[in-house]
Design a protein around this motif. Sequence first.
Motif, PDB file in Angstrom:
ATOM      1  N   ASP A 162      -6.043   4.283  -7.377  1.00  0.00           N
ATOM      2  CA  ASP A 162      -7.462   4.020  -7.621  1.00  0.00           C
ATOM      3  C   ASP A 162      -8.005   3.003  -6.621  1.00  0.00           C
ATOM      4  O   ASP A 162      -9.140   3.128  -6.143  1.00  0.00           O
ATOM      5  CB  ASP A 162      -7.664   3.508  -9.049  1.00  0.00           C
ATOM      6  CG  ASP A 162      -7.341   4.561 -10.103  1.00  0.00           C
ATOM      7  OD1 ASP A 162      -7.377   5.760  -9.768  1.00  0.00           O
ATOM      8  OD2 ASP A 162      -7.047   4.178 -11.248  1.00  0.00           O
ATOM      9  N   LYS A 163      -7.199   2.006  -6.278  1.00  0.00           N
ATOM     10  CA  LYS A 163      -7.645   0.986  -5.335  1.00  0.00           C
ATOM     11  C   LYS A 163      -7.781   1.564  -3.934  1.00  0.00           C
ATOM     12  O   LYS A 163      -8.730   1.232  -3.194  1.00  0.00           O
ATOM     13  CB  LYS A 163      -6.659  -0.192  -5.340  1.00  0.00           C
ATOM     14  CG  LYS A 163      -6.587  -0.944  -6.667  1.00  0.00           C
ATOM     15  CD  LYS A 163      -5.563  -2.069  -6.598  1.00  0.00           C
ATOM     16  CE  LYS A 163      -5.546  -2.911  -7.874  1.00  0.00           C
ATOM     17  NZ  LYS A 163      -5.028  -2.160  -9.031  1.00  0.00           N
ATOM     18  N   LEU A 164      -6.838   2.424  -3.531  1.00  0.00           N
ATOM     19  CA  LEU A 164      -6.921   3.034  -2.201  1.00  0.00           C
ATOM     20  C   LEU A 164      -8.144   3.942  -2.083  1.00  0.00           C
ATOM     21  O   LEU A 164      -8.807   3.979  -1.038  1.00  0.00           O
ATOM     22  CB  LEU A 164      -5.644   3.837  -1.921  1.00  0.00           C
ATOM     23  CG  LEU A 164      -4.367   3.022  -1.701  1.00  0.00           C
ATOM     24  CD1 LEU A 164      -3.151   3.943  -1.646  1.00  0.00           C
ATOM     25  CD2 LEU A 164      -4.461   2.194  -0.417  1.00  0.00           C
ATOM     26  N   ARG A 200     -17.215   7.665  -9.315  1.00  0.00           N
ATOM     27  CA  ARG A 200     -16.284   6.720  -8.683  1.00  0.00           C
ATOM     28  C   ARG A 200     -15.393   6.019  -9.704  1.00  0.00           C
ATOM     29  O   ARG A 200     -14.393   5.409  -9.332  1.00  0.00           O
ATOM     30  CB  ARG A 200     -17.057   5.685  -7.853  1.00  0.00           C
ATOM     31  CG  ARG A 200     -17.783   6.316  -6.679  1.00  0.00           C
ATOM     32  CD  ARG A 200     -18.373   5.309  -5.715  1.00  0.00           C
ATOM     33  NE  ARG A 200     -19.198   6.007  -4.738  1.00  0.00           N
ATOM     34  CZ  ARG A 200     -19.760   5.453  -3.670  1.00  0.00           C
ATOM     35  NH1 ARG A 200     -19.590   4.148  -3.447  1.00  0.00           N
ATOM     36  NH2 ARG A 200     -20.492   6.160  -2.834  1.00  0.00           N
ATOM     37  N   ASP A 239       0.813  -1.216   0.000  1.00  0.00           N
ATOM     38  CA  ASP A 239       0.000   0.000   0.000  1.00  0.00           C
ATOM     39  C   ASP A 239       0.847   1.267   0.000  1.00  0.00           C
ATOM     40  O   ASP A 239       0.308   2.386  -0.007  1.00  0.00           O
ATOM     41  CB  ASP A 239      -0.914   0.019   1.228  1.00  0.00           C
ATOM     42  CG  ASP A 239      -0.115  -0.003   2.535  1.00  0.00           C
ATOM     43  OD1 ASP A 239       1.025  -0.525   2.536  1.00  0.00           O
ATOM     44  OD2 ASP A 239      -0.626   0.485   3.558  1.00  0.00           O
ATOM     45  N   ALA A 290     -10.950   3.608  -3.843  1.00  0.00           N
ATOM     46  CA  ALA A 290     -12.132   2.738  -3.838  1.00  0.00           C
ATOM     47  C   ALA A 290     -12.351   2.079  -2.478  1.00  0.00           C
ATOM     48  O   ALA A 290     -13.484   1.715  -2.133  1.00  0.00           O
ATOM     49  CB  ALA A 290     -11.992   1.671  -4.917  1.00  0.00           C
ATOM     50  N   ALA A 291     -11.277   1.923  -1.695  1.00  0.00           N
ATOM     51  CA  ALA A 291     -11.380   1.270  -0.389  1.00  0.00           C
ATOM     52  C   ALA A 291     -11.766   2.226   0.731  1.00  0.00           C
ATOM     53  O   ALA A 291     -11.882   1.801   1.890  1.00  0.00           O
ATOM     54  CB  ALA A 291     -10.046   0.601  -0.059  1.00  0.00           C
ATOM     55  N   HIS A 292     -11.976   3.510   0.415  1.00  0.00           N
ATOM     56  CA  HIS A 292     -12.388   4.464   1.448  1.00  0.00           C
ATOM     57  C   HIS A 292     -13.744   4.067   2.043  1.00  0.00           C
ATOM     58  O   HIS A 292     -14.565   3.422   1.371  1.00  0.00           O
ATOM     59  CB  HIS A 292     -12.520   5.873   0.845  1.00  0.00           C
ATOM     60  CG  HIS A 292     -11.215   6.586   0.667  1.00  0.00           C
ATOM     61  ND1 HIS A 292     -10.162   6.490   1.542  1.00  0.00           N
ATOM     62  CD2 HIS A 292     -10.814   7.469  -0.301  1.00  0.00           C
ATOM     63  CE1 HIS A 292      -9.167   7.256   1.132  1.00  0.00           C
ATOM     64  NE2 HIS A 292      -9.528   7.853   0.005  1.00  0.00           N
ATOM     65  N   PRO A 293     -14.013   4.481   3.268  1.00  0.00           N
ATOM     66  CA  PRO A 293     -15.351   4.275   3.831  1.00  0.00           C
ATOM     67  C   PRO A 293     -16.417   4.944   2.961  1.00  0.00           C
ATOM     68  O   PRO A 293     -16.139   5.927   2.261  1.00  0.00           O
ATOM     69  CB  PRO A 293     -15.256   4.937   5.208  1.00  0.00           C
ATOM     70  CG  PRO A 293     -13.792   5.001   5.527  1.00  0.00           C
ATOM     71  CD  PRO A 293     -13.091   5.140   4.205  1.00  0.00           C
ATOM     72  N   GLU A 294     -17.619   4.439   3.016  1.00  0.00           N
ATOM     73  CA  GLU A 294     -18.710   4.955   2.190  1.00  0.00           C
ATOM     74  C   GLU A 294     -18.918   6.444   2.407  1.00  0.00           C
ATOM     75  O   GLU A 294     -19.201   7.191   1.450  1.00  0.00           O
ATOM     76  CB  GLU A 294     -19.996   4.176   2.482  1.00  0.00           C
ATOM     77  CG  GLU A 294     -21.188   4.579   1.621  1.00  0.00           C
ATOM     78  CD  GLU A 294     -20.996   4.285   0.137  1.00  0.00           C
ATOM     79  OE1 GLU A 294     -21.712   4.877  -0.685  1.00  0.00           O
ATOM     80  OE2 GLU A 294     -20.107   3.458  -0.205  1.00  0.00           O
ATOM     81  N   LEU A 324     -16.407   8.203   0.324  1.00  0.00           N
ATOM     82  CA  LEU A 324     -16.728   8.056  -1.091  1.00  0.00           C
ATOM     83  C   LEU A 324     -17.872   8.971  -1.502  1.00  0.00           C
ATOM     84  O   LEU A 324     -17.861   9.537  -2.600  1.00  0.00           O
ATOM     85  CB  LEU A 324     -17.075   6.595  -1.401  1.00  0.00           C
ATOM     86  CG  LEU A 324     -15.900   5.611  -1.347  1.00  0.00           C
ATOM     87  CD1 LEU A 324     -16.397   4.179  -1.496  1.00  0.00           C
ATOM     88  CD2 LEU A 324     -14.865   5.926  -2.438  1.00  0.00           C
ATOM     89  N   ILE A 359      -2.204   1.586  -7.503  1.00  0.00           N
ATOM     90  CA  ILE A 359      -2.768   1.449  -6.157  1.00  0.00           C
ATOM     91  C   ILE A 359      -3.613   2.643  -5.755  1.00  0.00           C
ATOM     92  O   ILE A 359      -4.432   2.544  -4.845  1.00  0.00           O
ATOM     93  CB  ILE A 359      -1.670   1.224  -5.099  1.00  0.00           C
ATOM     94  CG1 ILE A 359      -0.764   2.458  -4.966  1.00  0.00           C
ATOM     95  CG2 ILE A 359      -0.859  -0.025  -5.404  1.00  0.00           C
ATOM     96  CD1 ILE A 359       0.084   2.448  -3.714  1.00  0.00           C
TER      97      ILE A 359
END
Length: 533
Positions: free
Chosen positions: A337-339, A363, A281, A341-345, A348, A335
Motif C-alpha cells: 500500500d505504501k509503494l 486510492r 522496500d 501511494a508513493a507512485h507519481p501522480e 495514481l 509495504i
Amino acid sequence: MDRRSLAQYERLSPFEIKDFLAKAALKAADAPALTYINAGRGNPNWVATAAREAFFTLGHFALTESRRVMDLPPGIGGMPKAPGIAARAEAWLAANAALPGASTLAEMLPWAIRHFGFDPDKFVHELVDSIIGDNYPVPDRMLVHNEQIVREYLQWAICGEPAPAGKFNIYAVEGGTAAMCYIFKTMKSNRLLNPGDTIALGVPIFTPYLEMPHLEDYALNIVDIRATQENGFQFSDAELDKLLDPKIKAFFVVNPGNPSSIAMSEAVIAKIGDILVKRPDLILLTDDVYGTFVPGFRGLLGAFPHNTIGVYSYSKYFGCTGWRLGTIAVHEDNIFDKLIAAHPEETLLALDRRYSALSLTPRKIGIIDRIVADSRDVALNHTAGLSLPQQVMMMLFSLSELMDAKNDYQKGCIGIVKQRVQATIAGLGIEVGPNDHYDFYYGLIDFEYWMRKYIGDEVVEWVKKNVHPLDPVFKLAEDHGIVLLNGSGFDAPSWSVRVSFANLPEHVYDDIGRALRAVAAGYVADFEASKAK
C-alpha cells in the motif's frame, strides 16, 4: 535415446516431459516383470476424512433447513434462515448422532463459537447457507467467519512463533495456482512490477515461477538466488547478498522448497531480516504449501509480515487437490500500500481510473482488495470470490486442525511420507543424515552429486561428456516403467530427478531406489566398456 533426440525436450516444462515419460513407462510396463510406477506428480494418495464427513453431514442438515422454509413437490426448497438455527443444528445432530461426521460437527460448532466468540446463529447460518450455495460470496474476498478461522489456521500452518502483531487480511482463492496468477496480475496492474524490472527467485523452485516472469505479459528479468545441495539446500549469505541490489524489486520463494523439500533455517531467515533493514522496500512473496510437513515451521509471512505476500494451498496436507482451496494473505500494515501511494501522480491517476467504479476514494483500496478486483478484471468485482461450498470445506479443514491439540493428523501425514523416504534410501543403498528442515514430501536425487561421492570423478566426467542429462528419466521410464521428473525443469542440478513421496504406496519406493541405482550402475558399465575399447 541419444543426445540429439533428448535435446528436443530441453525447452519443455518437466510437467510436459512427464507425458512422454508416462507413455514410455506404460509401454515398458507391458513386460511381465515390470509395474507402471508414476512418482512424478505430488498429488497425495491420502485424504482427511473427518472434515469431509462433517461437510457431507452438514449438507444433510442444510437441506432440512431449506425445506423448513419452502418445500414444494417438484423438489424446490427455500433459503435457510438464521434465527434459531444454532439450536436447531444442535438438536438435529443429537437426533442423527449415528450419521458419519455428526459427532465431529457436534463438537466443532460449539468449539468454534466459544473459541472465536462467534454469535451462534450467525456462524451456523454462514455454514448452512454457504454449503447450499444459494448466494454470491459476501464479502467477495472471504466469508466473515471463514476469514477469522483461516487466519488462525495460517498462523499455525505457515507463520509460526512468535505471532506478529496486527492481523492478516485474507483472500480465499481457487488453489495456489490461482493465487500466483492473481498476484502477478495485480503486481503489474499497480505498477509494482513493470516490464523490464528485475525480480529474484529462490532456486530450485516450482516450475511456473520460472516460466511466468518470461511471458510477454510481464517480461521480467530474473536473478537466481541459489540453494545448493552442498549447502543443504539453504541459501548462503553470499547468494542472499544479491538482494541488496536495488534493481531487484521482489524475491519470490517456495518454502519449504519444491523440489528440494527443505525449509529455510533460522539463520537464513535472520539473514533476510538483516537485508530488509537495508532494503525495506524489498517485496517478498512466499509460497508455503508444504509448511505443515515441518513441525514448528517458521515462514517469512510470520517473520516479516509487512514485506510479505503469503500464498498457501490446502491441497497437499488435506489431500484435496480437486477442491481447489488456497489463500492469499497480506498484513494490514504492509509495504505494498505504501509503494502504491508513493507512485507519481500520473500513475495514481491511471490507477484511480482503473478502480474508480469500486469506490469514491479508489486510492484507499488496499492491495488485498485490488487483488480481488483484478482477479475478475475489475468490472466483475461484484461477482468475485471463491464458491461458498468451497469456503465451507476450507473452514472445516481449518477447524479440524485447530482442534487437534496433539497434532495427531500432522504426525500421521508426516509419518506416511517419512516411511516412503526411508524405503527409497534403502533401495538406493546410500546414507542420508537427519535434517530437521526436511519435509519428506519430495526427494531431489542428483546423479552427479551421488556418483561423485560413491563412484568417482572420472566416471562422472565421462557421463557428462557422453550422456544427455535427460537420459536418467527416460531410462527409468523405458527400462523400469518408472516416471520421475527431471530436476533441471525446476532449475535444480541438470543431472537430478525429483521423486514424489506423496502419491504411491510405501512398497514401491524401494523399487524406485533400486531402479535409480541400476541406472547409475549402467553408466558405470558403459564407462568401463569405453575404456576397454
